[in-house]
Design a protein around this motif. Structure first.
Motif, PDB file in Angstrom:
ATOM      1  N   ALA A   1       0.793  -1.273   0.269  1.00 17.39           N
ATOM      2  CA  ALA A   1       0.053  -0.100   0.062  1.00 17.39           C
ATOM      3  C   ALA A   1       0.807   1.219  -0.251  1.00 17.39           C
ATOM      4  N   TYR A   2       0.539   2.235  -0.726  1.00 22.21           N
ATOM      5  CA  TYR A   2       1.181   3.407  -0.785  1.00 22.21           C
ATOM      6  C   TYR A   2       0.530   4.754  -0.302  1.00 22.21           C
ATOM      7  N   ARG A   3       1.352   5.639  -0.147  1.00 22.48           N
ATOM      8  CA  ARG A   3       0.983   6.962   0.627  1.00 22.48           C
ATOM      9  C   ARG A   3       0.516   6.562   1.983  1.00 22.48           C
TER      10      ARG A   3
ATOM     11  N   MET B   1       8.185   3.056  -5.861  1.00 22.48           N
ATOM     12  CA  MET B   1       7.870   4.172  -6.877  1.00 22.48           C
ATOM     13  C   MET B   1       7.406   5.121  -6.323  1.00 22.48           C
ATOM     14  N   MET B   2       6.733   5.007  -4.980  1.00 17.50           N
ATOM     15  CA  MET B   2       6.082   6.087  -4.256  1.00 17.50           C
ATOM     16  C   MET B   2       6.286   5.739  -2.807  1.00 17.50           C
ATOM     17  N   PRO B   3       6.038   6.773  -1.728  1.00 16.96           N
ATOM     18  CA  PRO B   3       6.274   6.508  -0.476  1.00 16.96           C
ATOM     19  C   PRO B   3       5.255   4.973  -0.156  1.00 16.96           C
ATOM     20  N   ILE B   4       5.937   4.039   0.600  1.00 21.45           N
ATOM     21  CA  ILE B   4       5.164   2.940   0.944  1.00 21.45           C
ATOM     22  C   ILE B   4       4.408   3.173   2.402  1.00 21.45           C
ATOM     23  N   SER B   5       3.158   2.820   2.618  1.00 20.28           N
ATOM     24  CA  SER B   5       2.725   2.908   3.964  1.00 20.28           C
ATOM     25  C   SER B   5       2.622   1.553   4.561  1.00 20.28           C
ATOM     26  N   SER B   6       2.539   0.430   3.956  1.00 19.32           N
ATOM     27  CA  SER B   6       2.526  -0.909   4.537  1.00 19.32           C
ATOM     28  C   SER B   6       2.821  -1.970   3.587  1.00 19.32           C
TER      29      SER B   6
END
Length: 347
Positions: A304-306, A338-343
């Motif tokens: 999951a991202y953001r 590719m973008m900030p990973i949240s989990s």
């Protein structure tokens, strides 16, 4: 990476939102215009205009959040429709039961009438509102034990039916409000995507190509996932095989396969092929299993991202995920960072 985005889904609620208006995102246009106006007069037209690209990213991120809200409302509407249908079935069965009971009492009344007159007790029992009959009958001293039992059963059935009617009305009202939410979220998504597409189309070819390259580049500050590795379970292996088969299929916002997907629709569909039911939204999917660190990631895990988990993909090993990126970009492989990973979630 750039945020992920969506195109219009199949019209599951066309009756309620077919007339949804696509309006111009004036604030976004003003910001983009100001950014472009600030570029030096002699600037190379092929030089990337960071402001325009950042604005496209912002619009796609907003569209993705609105899409997840759409999916959540859509899922809720589906459950409510099922509950309303079940309530209607219960109402029909309850009314049939009452009709049968009243018919039986009516047969007894007819027999009494033919034999010399209708017992006042039965007349009251067959009235439209027998709820107060037991109190009245006590003063008449005309009720038998059998009649009392039959009347009590009829009263209970009528009360249950009234409660079912109230519950059905409440569910219908809730469903209507949920449908309005779905239509509102669809308007928001459509507006954001239309403006992002306008900005992208206004970019020179070289800048659009640079934007796509940037959207597929990995970050170096997100940690290092396991290289290669085997899926953690047989179901993860099945979901992994399914998501690989989906590569190349179009991104369609609000869709969960098999011919098109949004981000959470893709992961939901892939695990469905493995016999596992996942929630519809990426925010809910992040909690659909055990969370692990990125260094422990194995093929089949959900990434999951953001901070708000508004985008999700499936880790496939070798530092890559498969995901449904945004409208115009089909399901594809991209770097896990590719973008900030949240989990990272192991289903």
């Amino acid at each position: 990476m750039a945020s992920h985005r969506r195109s219009a889904p199949s019209d599951r609620f066309g009756r309620f939102d077919r007339g949804a208006r696509v309006t111009v995102l004036s604030a976004a246009m003003a910001t983009a215009a100001a950014t472009l106006a600030a570029a030096p007069a002699g600037a190379d037209p092929g030089e990337p205009r960071t402001g325009s690209r950042a604005e496209v990213d912002r619009l796609y991120a907003q569209a993705e959040r609105a899409t997840e809200a759409y999916n959540k409302a859509d899922e809720r509407a589906g459950k409510l429709r099922e509950q309303v249908d079940q309530a209607k079935d219960r109402l029909a069965r309850g009314q049939e039961r009452i009709n049968t009971m009243r018919g039986q009492l009516g047969s007894l009344a007819g027999a009494q009438y033919r034999s010399g007159g209708l017992d006042p007790t039965l007349a009251l029992m067959l009235s439209e509102n027998p709820d107060t009959y037991l109190d009245k009958a006590a003063t008449l001293d005309r009720i038998t034990d059998r009649q009392a039992d039959e009347l009590a059963e009829l009263q209970d059935a009528q009360r249950e039916l009234a409660q079912e009617r109230d519950e059905a009305r409440r569910k219908l009202a809730e469903l209507e409000e949920t449908r309005k939410t779905v239509a509102r979220q669809k308007r928001i998504v459509t507006k954001k995507l239309a403006e992002a597409r306008r900005l992208l189309n206004a970019m020179p070819d070289a800048e659009r190509a640079a934007y796509d390259r940037a959207s597929r580049s990995g970050r170096t500050d997100m940690g290092t996932p396991a290289v290669g590795g085997a899926p953690a379970s047989a179901r993860a292996a099945s979901a992994l095989a399914a998501v690989r088969q989906a590569v190349g299929r179009p991104y369609i916002w609000g869709a969960n396969g098999p011919h098109g997907f949004d981000c959470s629709g893709l992961t939901q569909w892939a695990y469905q092929q493995a016999g596992v039911g996942l929630p519809r939204t990426s925010q809910a999917q992040r909690y659909a299993g055990r969370q692990v660190s990125l260094a422990e990631a194995q093929p089949g895990d959900l990434v999951a991202y953001r901070d708000d988990a508004s985008h999700i993909g499936m880790y496939v090993g070798n530092g890559q995920v498969v995901h449904a990126p945004y409208p115009g970009a089909p399901v594809r492989y991209d770097p896990v960072g590719m973008m900030p990973i949240s989990s990272v979630t192991r289903v």
